[in-house]
Design an enzyme around this catalytic site. Structure first.
Site, mmCIF file in Angstrom:
data_model
loop_
_atom_site.group_PDB
_atom_site.id
_atom_site.type_symbol
_atom_site.label_atom_id
_atom_site.label_comp_id
_atom_site.label_asym_id
_atom_site.label_seq_id
_atom_site.Cartn_x
_atom_site.Cartn_y
_atom_site.Cartn_z
ATOM 1 N N SER A 115 0.852 -1.194 0.000
ATOM 2 C CA SER A 115 0.000 0.000 0.000
ATOM 3 C C SER A 115 0.893 1.251 0.000
ATOM 4 O O SER A 115 1.686 1.407 -0.926
ATOM 5 C CB SER A 115 -0.956 -0.034 1.199
ATOM 6 O OG SER A 115 -2.001 0.903 1.020
ATOM 7 N N ASP A 198 -8.616 -5.355 -5.783
ATOM 8 C CA ASP A 198 -8.130 -4.208 -5.012
ATOM 9 C C ASP A 198 -8.697 -2.944 -5.642
ATOM 10 O O ASP A 198 -8.290 -2.536 -6.720
ATOM 11 C CB ASP A 198 -6.599 -4.174 -5.037
ATOM 12 C CG ASP A 198 -6.015 -3.146 -4.073
ATOM 13 O OD1 ASP A 198 -6.769 -2.267 -3.616
ATOM 14 O OD2 ASP A 198 -4.809 -3.229 -3.776
ATOM 15 N N HIS A 230 -7.157 -5.683 -1.308
ATOM 16 C CA HIS A 230 -5.987 -4.911 -0.889
ATOM 17 C C HIS A 230 -5.101 -5.695 0.072
ATOM 18 O O HIS A 230 -4.003 -5.275 0.376
ATOM 19 C CB HIS A 230 -6.472 -3.613 -0.234
ATOM 20 C CG HIS A 230 -5.438 -2.530 -0.138
ATOM 21 N ND1 HIS A 230 -4.749 -2.057 -1.229
ATOM 22 C CD2 HIS A 230 -4.967 -1.827 0.932
ATOM 23 C CE1 HIS A 230 -3.911 -1.105 -0.842
ATOM 24 N NE2 HIS A 230 -4.009 -0.958 0.452
#
Length: 255
Positions: A115, A198, A230
């Site tokens: 991320s 995601d 994610h």
């Protein structure tokens, strides 16, 4: 505690392999925390797990860089609008300090993250000046313009980046702090991992990064989980994740 480039101090967690011997040399991993305002901790996860990394023979370097909680409101908030600035210098200060120890192999440093941590690996890949020998980016943000146009988390993008890229005074996130702006400097093996569901950081970000590395002749690998979002939530996918993760790191850091 490690001194930062602006005269402050950051707490850096260092996790050693089992039966650590200070007379030996070990490969080390710079762990880049996501969030970006989430805490560094030794939690259990099907994706990131410091103890598993250490058990595979790696020293784990986990900095509490700018933007993390527990070190005051200002420290926590300083990352907003400055994604590619001081936090990157905090990362480099941490790995440089640990790499100076005699038990760290300076020719076997890796950089990993997901991320915002994945954004960090892409960003550092363009500015690390030869420190690292391998990168792993999971669901990272590669190009901030295309990310802004596809993410479902626009409140966060507007708050933390400072707005859209088409505004008159566009935030630095789309220029100076955009990893794709430095991709021509990439020269280090890059593994990209992404999930097909995601929506926070859509899969195109990982595909762009992988293609950029591949087209430049950089050793690269793309690991794709079409049913994951994610995170990696399936235990079976977690086993695949770790198998490929350590295969990649071992290939480049344990030669």
């Amino acid at each position: 505690m490690v001194p930062t480039s602006d005269g402050k101090e950051e707490l850096v967690w260092v996790i050693y392999p089992p039966n650590f011997d200070p007379n030996k040399k070990y490969p080390a991993l710079l762990y880049c925390q996501g969030g970006p305002q989430s805490a560094v901790s030794q939690f259990f996860s099907f994706r990131w797990n410091f103890q598993l990394m250490a058990a595979n023979g790696y020293i784990v370097v986990a900095p509490n860089r700018r933007g993390l909680p527990s070190f005051g409101t200002k420290w926590n908030e300083d990352i907003s609008g400055d994604w590619g600035g001081q936090p990157m210098r905090d990362y480099l200060a941490a790995i440089d300090a640990v790499a100076a120890e005699p038990y760290v192999d300076n020719n076997a440093l890796g950089c990993i993250g997901a991320s915002y941590g994945g954004y960090s690996t892409y960003m550092l890949a363009g500015i690390h000046e030869g420190r690292f020998s391998a990168f792993v980016s999971h669901c990272g943000l590669f190009d901030m313009r295309s990310w802004y146009g596809t993410t479902e988390e626009l409140f966060f993008a507007n708050w933390d980046l400072g707005g859209a890229y088409w505004e008159k005074d566009a935030p630095k996130a789309y220029t100076e702090f955009n990893p794709s702006s430095y991709v021509q400097n990439w020269d280090t093996p890059m593994m990209v991992i992404h999930g097909g569901k995601d929506f926070r950081v859509p899969e195109g970000q990982g595909m762009q990064a992988f293609q950029a590395a591949k087209l430049q002749g950089i050793p690269s690998r793309f690991l794709y989980f079409p049913e994951e979002g994610h995170w990696v939530l399936s235990p079976q996918n977690g086993m695949i994740w770790h198998t490929e993760f350590f295969r990649w790191l071992d290939e480049w850091l344990k030669k």
